[in-house]
Design an enzyme around this catalytic site. Structure first.
Site, PDB file in Angstrom:
ATOM      1  N   ARG A 177       0.880  -1.256   0.011  1.00 16.46           N
ATOM      2  CA  ARG A 177      -0.025   0.089  -0.015  1.00 16.46           C
ATOM      3  C   ARG A 177       1.036   1.167  -0.011  1.00 16.46           C
ATOM      4  O   ARG A 177       2.203   1.113   0.209  1.00 16.46           O
ATOM      5  CB  ARG A 177      -1.077  -0.018   1.039  1.00 16.46           C
ATOM      6  CG  ARG A 177      -0.371  -0.535   2.632  1.00 16.46           C
ATOM      7  CD  ARG A 177      -0.250   0.119   3.640  1.00 16.46           C
ATOM      8  NE  ARG A 177      -0.310   1.698   3.368  1.00 16.46           N
ATOM      9  CZ  ARG A 177       0.922   2.552   3.822  1.00 16.46           C
ATOM     10  NH1 ARG A 177       2.084   1.778   3.963  1.00 16.46           N
ATOM     11  NH2 ARG A 177       0.637   3.951   3.412  1.00 16.46           N
ATOM     12  N   GLY A 178       0.234   2.497  -0.040  1.00 11.01           N
ATOM     13  CA  GLY A 178       0.919   3.590  -0.516  1.00 11.01           C
ATOM     14  C   GLY A 178       1.105   3.871  -1.609  1.00 11.01           C
ATOM     15  O   GLY A 178       1.454   3.252  -2.566  1.00 11.01           O
ATOM     16  N   GLN A 194      -2.450   2.222   9.814  1.00  7.82           N
ATOM     17  CA  GLN A 194      -1.213   2.389   9.064  1.00  7.82           C
ATOM     18  C   GLN A 194      -0.265   3.244   9.989  1.00  7.82           C
ATOM     19  O   GLN A 194       1.066   2.912   9.895  1.00  7.82           O
ATOM     20  CB  GLN A 194      -1.189   3.166   7.733  1.00  7.82           C
ATOM     21  CG  GLN A 194      -2.000   2.375   6.702  1.00  7.82           C
ATOM     22  CD  GLN A 194      -3.280   2.639   6.807  1.00  7.82           C
ATOM     23  OE1 GLN A 194      -4.059   2.915   7.872  1.00  7.82           O
ATOM     24  NE2 GLN A 194      -4.048   2.575   5.362  1.00  7.82           N
ATOM     25  N   ASP A 230      -2.330  11.026  -1.866  1.00  2.44           N
ATOM     26  CA  ASP A 230      -2.729   9.892  -3.010  1.00  2.44           C
ATOM     27  C   ASP A 230      -3.049  10.524  -4.211  1.00  2.44           C
ATOM     28  O   ASP A 230      -3.078   9.987  -5.225  1.00  2.44           O
ATOM     29  CB  ASP A 230      -3.573   9.082  -2.446  1.00  2.44           C
ATOM     30  CG  ASP A 230      -3.487   8.038  -1.229  1.00  2.44           C
ATOM     31  OD1 ASP A 230      -3.237   8.740  -0.117  1.00  2.44           O
ATOM     32  OD2 ASP A 230      -2.869   7.060  -1.731  1.00  2.44           O
ATOM     33  N   ASN A 257      -6.078  12.224   0.607  1.00  6.55           N
ATOM     34  CA  ASN A 257      -4.954  11.530   1.365  1.00  6.55           C
ATOM     35  C   ASN A 257      -6.280  10.729   2.612  1.00  6.55           C
ATOM     36  O   ASN A 257      -7.393  10.575   2.267  1.00  6.55           O
ATOM     37  CB  ASN A 257      -4.364  12.403   2.149  1.00  6.55           C
ATOM     38  CG  ASN A 257      -3.047  11.685   2.885  1.00  6.55           C
ATOM     39  OD1 ASN A 257      -2.544  10.808   2.195  1.00  6.55           O
ATOM     40  ND2 ASN A 257      -2.837  11.993   4.021  1.00  6.55           N
ATOM     41  N   LYS A 258      -5.374  10.051   3.474  1.00 10.30           N
ATOM     42  CA  LYS A 258      -5.945   9.176   4.114  1.00 10.30           C
ATOM     43  C   LYS A 258      -6.990   9.901   5.104  1.00 10.30           C
ATOM     44  O   LYS A 258      -6.991  10.772   5.376  1.00 10.30           O
ATOM     45  CB  LYS A 258      -5.033   8.371   5.098  1.00 10.30           C
ATOM     46  CG  LYS A 258      -5.624   7.279   5.981  1.00 10.30           C
ATOM     47  CD  LYS A 258      -6.176   6.211   5.257  1.00 10.30           C
ATOM     48  CE  LYS A 258      -5.593   5.614   4.151  1.00 10.30           C
ATOM     49  NZ  LYS A 258      -6.387   4.821   3.054  1.00 10.30           N
TER      50      LYS A 258
HETATM   51  C1  LIG Z   1       3.442   7.929   0.423  1.00 12.91           C
HETATM   52  S1  LIG Z   1       1.864   8.204  -0.107  1.00 12.91           S
HETATM   53  C2  LIG Z   1       1.235   7.083   1.347  1.00 12.91           C
HETATM   54  C3  LIG Z   1      -0.317   7.480   1.295  1.00 12.91           C
HETATM   55  O1  LIG Z   1      -1.101   6.333   0.761  1.00 12.91           O
HETATM   56  C4  LIG Z   1      -1.828   5.880   2.060  1.00 12.91           C
HETATM   57  O2  LIG Z   1      -3.176   5.226   1.488  1.00 12.91           O
HETATM   58  P1  LIG Z   1      -2.979   3.588   1.788  1.00 12.91           P
HETATM   59  O3  LIG Z   1      -2.511   3.136   3.231  1.00 12.91           O
HETATM   60  O4  LIG Z   1      -4.518   3.334   1.813  1.00 12.91           O
HETATM   61  O5  LIG Z   1      -2.376   3.227   0.482  1.00 12.91           O
HETATM   62  C5  LIG Z   1      -2.125   7.174   2.773  1.00 12.91           C
HETATM   63  O6  LIG Z   1      -3.131   7.979   2.113  1.00 12.91           O
HETATM   64  C6  LIG Z   1      -0.768   7.738   2.522  1.00 12.91           C
HETATM   65  O7  LIG Z   1      -0.858   9.301   2.855  1.00 12.91           O
END
Ligand SMILES: CSC[C@H]1O[C@H](OP(=O)(O)O)[C@H](O)[C@@H]1O
Length: 367
Positions: free
Chosen positions: A53-54, A202, A243, A253-254
């Protein structure tokens, strides 16, 4: 980055020269499980289930997923259908579609017989680009921390961050955490308030694990504690990842990021967003109306996963039996609440002018 002194990236090609290795992030921080992916369906599952993820990382892993598929079938039909399938795995992070578009542009002109190797080369280029980009983001964010440190000599710079934006959210270094790592490594005393980041945690599971492995002082807090800490002068700056950033500087973002930005605005705390060029979506002007927000399974909200005293990793229901759940995985922070953007090319305002000042070549992108 390093895990107990051993250097890792978050995705790499196995010694066999073709299968793809990833860290299973659903098993962190309890165990470091390295998975071996051998086809595009396993890659799709890894992205959907958040084993990887990320935003930048899912783009890089999807690129390798296309390479895995082309080893078996390098036809035009397979190229297009697998890219489309991988592009549907998660809707919000634009990096996924950016990476696949870059792969398609590189591979469509290549004869099928040469496509698999060309795909591995193109995926490796995306991964290497991300490493250097994220390292550079850290360098451009460092002065922000240095300026705060200069105003409070001998005291730690208190940084609040949300979700995980570290080296395991990218191929290496991270985005917002890249800034924190570079400040820490430069000897600046920092302390990080780590939002647990419900529902997938996370922050408490991944960011806390990363910071601990790197020796960065940090404290895990409930997502709802950030505003209180800001009211009491406990937060010097908020650094988050993203994101998708729109042409006008809106930030997806999250979930929970928008609430953090509101608290920053009310308490005059700077709110900075770190991103690589692959997170820019210059085709979108109004993020609130145009960015698709991923709706994940209600179970993620109704339960929590953790480790029992005897070391078992279990998932337990925390919500009342029979209650429904809603699980929007992202939100959009309007540009007016963003102090600035930290990119691999420098810092800028969260605005079209700010972004085009750093990326003039993006002016022509559809808007
Ligand atoms: C370095 S960008 C990471 C970004 O992605 C995460 O989402 P997810 O954990 O659902 O993939 C989160 O929005 C982070 O800020």
């Amino acid at each position: 980055m390093k895990i107990d002194g051993v250097a890792y990236r978050s995705v790499w090609v196995d010694e066999d020269g073709w299968s793809v290795r990833i860290l299973d992030q659903t098993r962190l921080p309890w165990t470091v499980d390295i998975l071996r992916l051998t086809d595009e369906q396993q890659v799709a599952h890894a992205i959907k289930s958040m084993q990887v993820r990320g935003a930048p990382l899912i783009g890089a892993v999807a690129a390798y997923g296309l390479a895995l598929a082309l080893r078996r079938d390098a036809s035009d039909a397979a190229l297009e259908s697998v890219a489309a399938m991988l592009g549907e795995t998660r809707p919000t992070a634009i990096n996924l579609r950016w990476a696949l578009a870059r792969m398609l542009a590189a591979l469509r002109p290549v004869a099928p017989a040469a496509r698999a190797q060309a795909a591995y080369d193109a995926a490796a280029a995306i991964a290497e680009d991300d490493v250097e980009t994220c390292r550079s983001i850290g360098q451009h964010g460092l002065p922000l921390i240095q300026d705060i440190a200069a105003r409070k000599p001998g005291q730690p710079v208190n940084i609040l961050t949300h979700c995980n934006t570290g080296w395991i959210a990218t191929v290496d270094y991270g985005t917002a955490l890249s800034v924190i790592y570079q400040a820490h490594d430069a000897g600046i005393p920092v302390h990080v308030w780590v939002d647990e980041t419900r529902p997938r945690n996370q922050g408490s599971a991944l960011t806390a694990w990363e910071l601990g492995k790197h020796g960065v002082p940090h404290t895990v807090i409930a997502d709802n504690a950030g505003g209180h800490l800001m009211q009491h002068g406990q937060v010097d700056i908020v650094l988050v990842g993203t994101d998708r950033v729109t042409r006008h500087g809106d930030v997806a973002n999250k979930i929970g990021t928008y609430l953090k930005a509101l608290a920053c605005h009310d308490n005059n705390v700077p709110f900075w967003v770190a991103l690589p060029h692959s997170t820019l979506d210059m085709s979108v002007r109004d993020g609130l109306r145009e960015i698709p927000i991923e709706e994940r399974a209600a179970e993620e909200v109704l339960t929590v996963t953790g480790q029992t005293a005897d070391g078992k990793v279990v998932t337990v229901r925390t919500a009342a039996p029979g209650s429904a759940g809603a699980n929007p995985a992202f939100d959009v922070t309007p540009a007016r609440l963003v102090t600035g953007l930290i990119t691999e090319r420098g810092r800028c305002d969260a605005s079209e002018a700010g972004l085009l000042g750093l990326y003039p070549e993006f002016a022509a992108k559809a808007a």
